[in-house]
Design a protein around this motif. Structure first.
Motif, PDB file in Angstrom:
ATOM      1  N   LEU A 147       0.825  -1.206   0.000  1.00 56.90           N
ATOM      2  CA  LEU A 147       0.000   0.000   0.000  1.00 56.90           C
ATOM      3  C   LEU A 147       0.859   1.256   0.000  1.00 56.90           C
ATOM      4  O   LEU A 147       0.616   2.193  -0.767  1.00 56.90           O
ATOM      5  CB  LEU A 147      -0.936  -0.002   1.207  1.00 56.90           C
ATOM      6  CG  LEU A 147      -1.848   1.214   1.341  1.00 56.90           C
ATOM      7  CD1 LEU A 147      -2.801   1.299   0.151  1.00 56.90           C
ATOM      8  CD2 LEU A 147      -2.622   1.167   2.648  1.00 56.90           C
ATOM      9  N   ILE A 148       1.893   1.273   0.825  1.00 62.26           N
ATOM     10  CA  ILE A 148       2.784   2.436   0.891  1.00 62.26           C
ATOM     11  C   ILE A 148       3.479   2.654  -0.449  1.00 62.26           C
ATOM     12  O   ILE A 148       3.576   3.781  -0.934  1.00 62.26           O
ATOM     13  CB  ILE A 148       3.805   2.295   2.041  1.00 62.26           C
ATOM     14  CG1 ILE A 148       3.077   2.445   3.378  1.00 62.26           C
ATOM     15  CG2 ILE A 148       4.928   3.312   1.925  1.00 62.26           C
ATOM     16  CD1 ILE A 148       3.919   2.111   4.590  1.00 62.26           C
ATOM     17  N   ALA A 149       3.954   1.584  -1.080  1.00 63.46           N
ATOM     18  CA  ALA A 149       4.605   1.713  -2.389  1.00 63.46           C
ATOM     19  C   ALA A 149       3.640   2.280  -3.430  1.00 63.46           C
ATOM     20  O   ALA A 149       3.998   3.183  -4.193  1.00 63.46           O
ATOM     21  CB  ALA A 149       5.145   0.361  -2.848  1.00 63.46           C
ATOM     22  N   ALA A 150       2.412   1.783  -3.450  1.00 66.49           N
ATOM     23  CA  ALA A 150       1.416   2.279  -4.405  1.00 66.49           C
ATOM     24  C   ALA A 150       1.079   3.744  -4.133  1.00 66.49           C
ATOM     25  O   ALA A 150       0.995   4.565  -5.072  1.00 66.49           O
ATOM     26  CB  ALA A 150       0.154   1.425  -4.339  1.00 66.49           C
ATOM     27  N   LEU A 151       0.919   4.084  -2.872  1.00 70.10           N
ATOM     28  CA  LEU A 151       0.590   5.477  -2.524  1.00 70.10           C
ATOM     29  C   LEU A 151       1.726   6.430  -2.878  1.00 70.10           C
ATOM     30  O   LEU A 151       1.474   7.554  -3.345  1.00 70.10           O
ATOM     31  CB  LEU A 151       0.231   5.583  -1.042  1.00 70.10           C
ATOM     32  CG  LEU A 151      -1.107   4.966  -0.643  1.00 70.10           C
ATOM     33  CD1 LEU A 151      -1.260   4.952   0.872  1.00 70.10           C
ATOM     34  CD2 LEU A 151      -2.268   5.692  -1.301  1.00 70.10           C
ATOM     35  N   MET A 152       2.955   6.018  -2.677  1.00 68.73           N
ATOM     36  CA  MET A 152       4.094   6.867  -3.040  1.00 68.73           C
ATOM     37  C   MET A 152       4.143   7.096  -4.551  1.00 68.73           C
ATOM     38  O   MET A 152       4.439   8.208  -5.008  1.00 68.73           O
ATOM     39  CB  MET A 152       5.411   6.277  -2.538  1.00 68.73           C
ATOM     40  CG  MET A 152       5.565   6.383  -1.057  1.00 68.73           C
ATOM     41  SD  MET A 152       5.429   8.102  -0.526  1.00 68.73           S
ATOM     42  CE  MET A 152       6.007   7.998   1.109  1.00 68.73           C
ATOM     43  N   ALA A 153       3.847   6.086  -5.342  1.00 71.98           N
ATOM     44  CA  ALA A 153       3.804   6.248  -6.806  1.00 71.98           C
ATOM     45  C   ALA A 153       2.700   7.237  -7.188  1.00 71.98           C
ATOM     46  O   ALA A 153       2.905   8.114  -8.043  1.00 71.98           O
ATOM     47  CB  ALA A 153       3.574   4.895  -7.477  1.00 71.98           C
ATOM     48  N   ILE A 154       1.551   7.112  -6.538  1.00 70.52           N
ATOM     49  CA  ILE A 154       0.455   8.055  -6.790  1.00 70.52           C
ATOM     50  C   ILE A 154       0.880   9.472  -6.411  1.00 70.52           C
ATOM     51  O   ILE A 154       0.609  10.432  -7.144  1.00 70.52           O
ATOM     52  CB  ILE A 154      -0.811   7.619  -6.021  1.00 70.52           C
ATOM     53  CG1 ILE A 154      -1.377   6.337  -6.635  1.00 70.52           C
ATOM     54  CG2 ILE A 154      -1.863   8.727  -5.997  1.00 70.52           C
ATOM     55  CD1 ILE A 154      -2.435   5.652  -5.781  1.00 70.52           C
ATOM     56  N   ALA A 155       1.562   9.618  -5.290  1.00 68.70           N
ATOM     57  CA  ALA A 155       2.014  10.943  -4.839  1.00 68.70           C
ATOM     58  C   ALA A 155       2.934  11.585  -5.870  1.00 68.70           C
ATOM     59  O   ALA A 155       2.796  12.777  -6.178  1.00 68.70           O
ATOM     60  CB  ALA A 155       2.723  10.836  -3.487  1.00 68.70           C
ATOM     61  N   ILE A 156       3.854  10.813  -6.424  1.00 62.29           N
ATOM     62  CA  ILE A 156       4.787  11.346  -7.419  1.00 62.29           C
ATOM     63  C   ILE A 156       4.026  11.856  -8.642  1.00 62.29           C
ATOM     64  O   ILE A 156       4.283  12.963  -9.138  1.00 62.29           O
ATOM     65  CB  ILE A 156       5.824  10.272  -7.818  1.00 62.29           C
ATOM     66  CG1 ILE A 156       6.765  10.001  -6.640  1.00 62.29           C
ATOM     67  CG2 ILE A 156       6.610  10.695  -9.058  1.00 62.29           C
ATOM     68  CD1 ILE A 156       7.597   8.747  -6.791  1.00 62.29           C
ATOM     69  N   VAL A 157       3.084  11.079  -9.125  1.00 63.18           N
ATOM     70  CA  VAL A 157       2.301  11.485 -10.299  1.00 63.18           C
ATOM     71  C   VAL A 157       1.528  12.772 -10.000  1.00 63.18           C
ATOM     72  O   VAL A 157       1.514  13.718 -10.805  1.00 63.18           O
ATOM     73  CB  VAL A 157       1.333  10.360 -10.730  1.00 63.18           C
ATOM     74  CG1 VAL A 157       0.326  10.848 -11.758  1.00 63.18           C
ATOM     75  CG2 VAL A 157       2.122   9.169 -11.257  1.00 63.18           C
ATOM     76  N   PHE A 158       0.907  12.851  -8.833  1.00 62.57           N
ATOM     77  CA  PHE A 158       0.078  14.019  -8.528  1.00 62.57           C
ATOM     78  C   PHE A 158       0.891  15.265  -8.173  1.00 62.57           C
ATOM     79  O   PHE A 158       0.417  16.381  -8.357  1.00 62.57           O
ATOM     80  CB  PHE A 158      -0.972  13.681  -7.475  1.00 62.57           C
ATOM     81  CG  PHE A 158      -2.178  13.032  -8.094  1.00 62.57           C
ATOM     82  CD1 PHE A 158      -3.267  13.789  -8.497  1.00 62.57           C
ATOM     83  CD2 PHE A 158      -2.210  11.667  -8.317  1.00 62.57           C
ATOM     84  CE1 PHE A 158      -4.360  13.210  -9.100  1.00 62.57           C
ATOM     85  CE2 PHE A 158      -3.300  11.063  -8.917  1.00 62.57           C
ATOM     86  CZ  PHE A 158      -4.387  11.845  -9.315  1.00 62.57           C
ATOM     87  N   VAL A 159       2.117  15.109  -7.710  1.00 61.12           N
ATOM     88  CA  VAL A 159       2.985  16.285  -7.551  1.00 61.12           C
ATOM     89  C   VAL A 159       3.281  16.872  -8.927  1.00 61.12           C
ATOM     90  O   VAL A 159       3.233  18.090  -9.126  1.00 61.12           O
ATOM     91  CB  VAL A 159       4.295  15.927  -6.811  1.00 61.12           C
ATOM     92  CG1 VAL A 159       5.331  17.026  -6.956  1.00 61.12           C
ATOM     93  CG2 VAL A 159       4.005  15.680  -5.341  1.00 61.12           C
ATOM     94  N   TYR A 160       3.564  16.019  -9.883  1.00 54.24           N
ATOM     95  CA  TYR A 160       3.790  16.498 -11.246  1.00 54.24           C
ATOM     96  C   TYR A 160       2.535  17.174 -11.799  1.00 54.24           C
ATOM     97  O   TYR A 160       2.610  18.242 -12.413  1.00 54.24           O
ATOM     98  CB  TYR A 160       4.242  15.366 -12.172  1.00 54.24           C
ATOM     99  CG  TYR A 160       4.424  15.838 -13.595  1.00 54.24           C
ATOM    100  CD1 TYR A 160       5.505  16.645 -13.932  1.00 54.24           C
ATOM    101  CD2 TYR A 160       3.502  15.516 -14.583  1.00 54.24           C
ATOM    102  CE1 TYR A 160       5.665  17.115 -15.227  1.00 54.24           C
ATOM    103  CE2 TYR A 160       3.655  15.977 -15.878  1.00 54.24           C
ATOM    104  CZ  TYR A 160       4.737  16.774 -16.195  1.00 54.24           C
ATOM    105  OH  TYR A 160       4.892  17.246 -17.480  1.00 54.24           O
ATOM    106  N   LEU A 161       1.376  16.575 -11.574  1.00 53.84           N
ATOM    107  CA  LEU A 161       0.129  17.183 -12.042  1.00 53.84           C
ATOM    108  C   LEU A 161      -0.119  18.539 -11.371  1.00 53.84           C
ATOM    109  O   LEU A 161      -0.652  19.457 -12.002  1.00 53.84           O
ATOM    110  CB  LEU A 161      -1.052  16.239 -11.804  1.00 53.84           C
ATOM    111  CG  LEU A 161      -1.068  14.975 -12.669  1.00 53.84           C
ATOM    112  CD1 LEU A 161      -2.200  14.049 -12.233  1.00 53.84           C
ATOM    113  CD2 LEU A 161      -1.171  15.319 -14.150  1.00 53.84           C
ATOM    114  N   THR A 162       0.287  18.677 -10.108  1.00 56.84           N
ATOM    115  CA  THR A 162       0.182  19.970  -9.424  1.00 56.84           C
ATOM    116  C   THR A 162       1.019  21.011 -10.157  1.00 56.84           C
ATOM    117  O   THR A 162       0.591  22.139 -10.383  1.00 56.84           O
ATOM    118  CB  THR A 162       0.646  19.857  -7.958  1.00 56.84           C
ATOM    119  OG1 THR A 162      -0.148  18.881  -7.286  1.00 56.84           O
ATOM    120  CG2 THR A 162       0.544  21.189  -7.234  1.00 56.84           C
TER     121      THR A 162
END
Length: 182
Positions: A147-162
């Motif tokens: 779960l932590i690995a998946a959430l960190m990948a999501i965080a990276i994508v959404f920082v870029y989208l920000t």
């Protein structure tokens, strides 16, 4: 317990982002230092008065209760894994929390107080999400690492989208998802 502990920093970031911006806009940046120094001192005194000793003995079957030496804790791989995780999350949360108000003001043209709110919203979302994620992990032991690995990948994508968001509301929404995932 971990999610409650970690979520407290998100709540503090949310409240602090707005307060610092409001204080700086109303009384200037120096007032923020003075107010938070006084607040920090008052909270330290309160903590000293109400806290109990944090060193708790743990049960050892052969000799009853004994304190665990710090050296013994530092030899535990789980301690270093937790340190590394907190370090990574800390860089993200503190880095974004410190930098985002300047970004909202200088790049997106927000007033300082509005930038504080724009920074606080994602932190509030993260506060709620961390508690919910903690409850999920408690229900499914052994799932935490994936779960932590998946959430960190999501965080990276959404920082870029920000970063590439065209509007402030969209940027705030993307940052909320990034902080929620981090």
């Amino acid at each position: 317990a971990k999610s409650l502990l970690v979520s407290g920093s998100s709540l503090g970031t949310a409240v602090g982002a707005y307060l610092v911006a409001a204080i700086a806009e109303t009384w200037g940046w120096r007032a923020g230092f003075i107010i938070f120094a006084i607040l920090g001192l008052a909270l330290s005194v309160l903590f000293l008065r109400v806290s109990k000793p944090m060193a708790r003995p743990i049960r050892n079957s052969s000799s009853g209760l004994e304190k665990v030496p710090v050296k013994a804790l530092l030899r535990q791989p789980i301690i270093w894994k937790l340190v590394a995780m907190q370090f990574g999350v800390g860089i993200f949360i503190w880095g974004m929390g410190q930098w985002m108000p300047s970004y909202w003001v200088q790049v997106k043209g927000l007033q300082l107080t509005s930038a504080g709110i724009a920074t606080a919203i994602p932190s509030l979302a993260a506060f709620v999400a961390m508690i919910a994620i903690g409850a999920l992990v408690d229900k499914w032991p052994g799932f935490e690492g994936k779960l932590i690995a998946a959430l960190m990948a999501i965080a990276i994508v959404f920082v870029y989208l920000t970063y590439i968001a065209d509007t402030i509301p969209l940027g705030v929404a993307f940052l909320a998802v990034a902080q929620l995932a981090a």
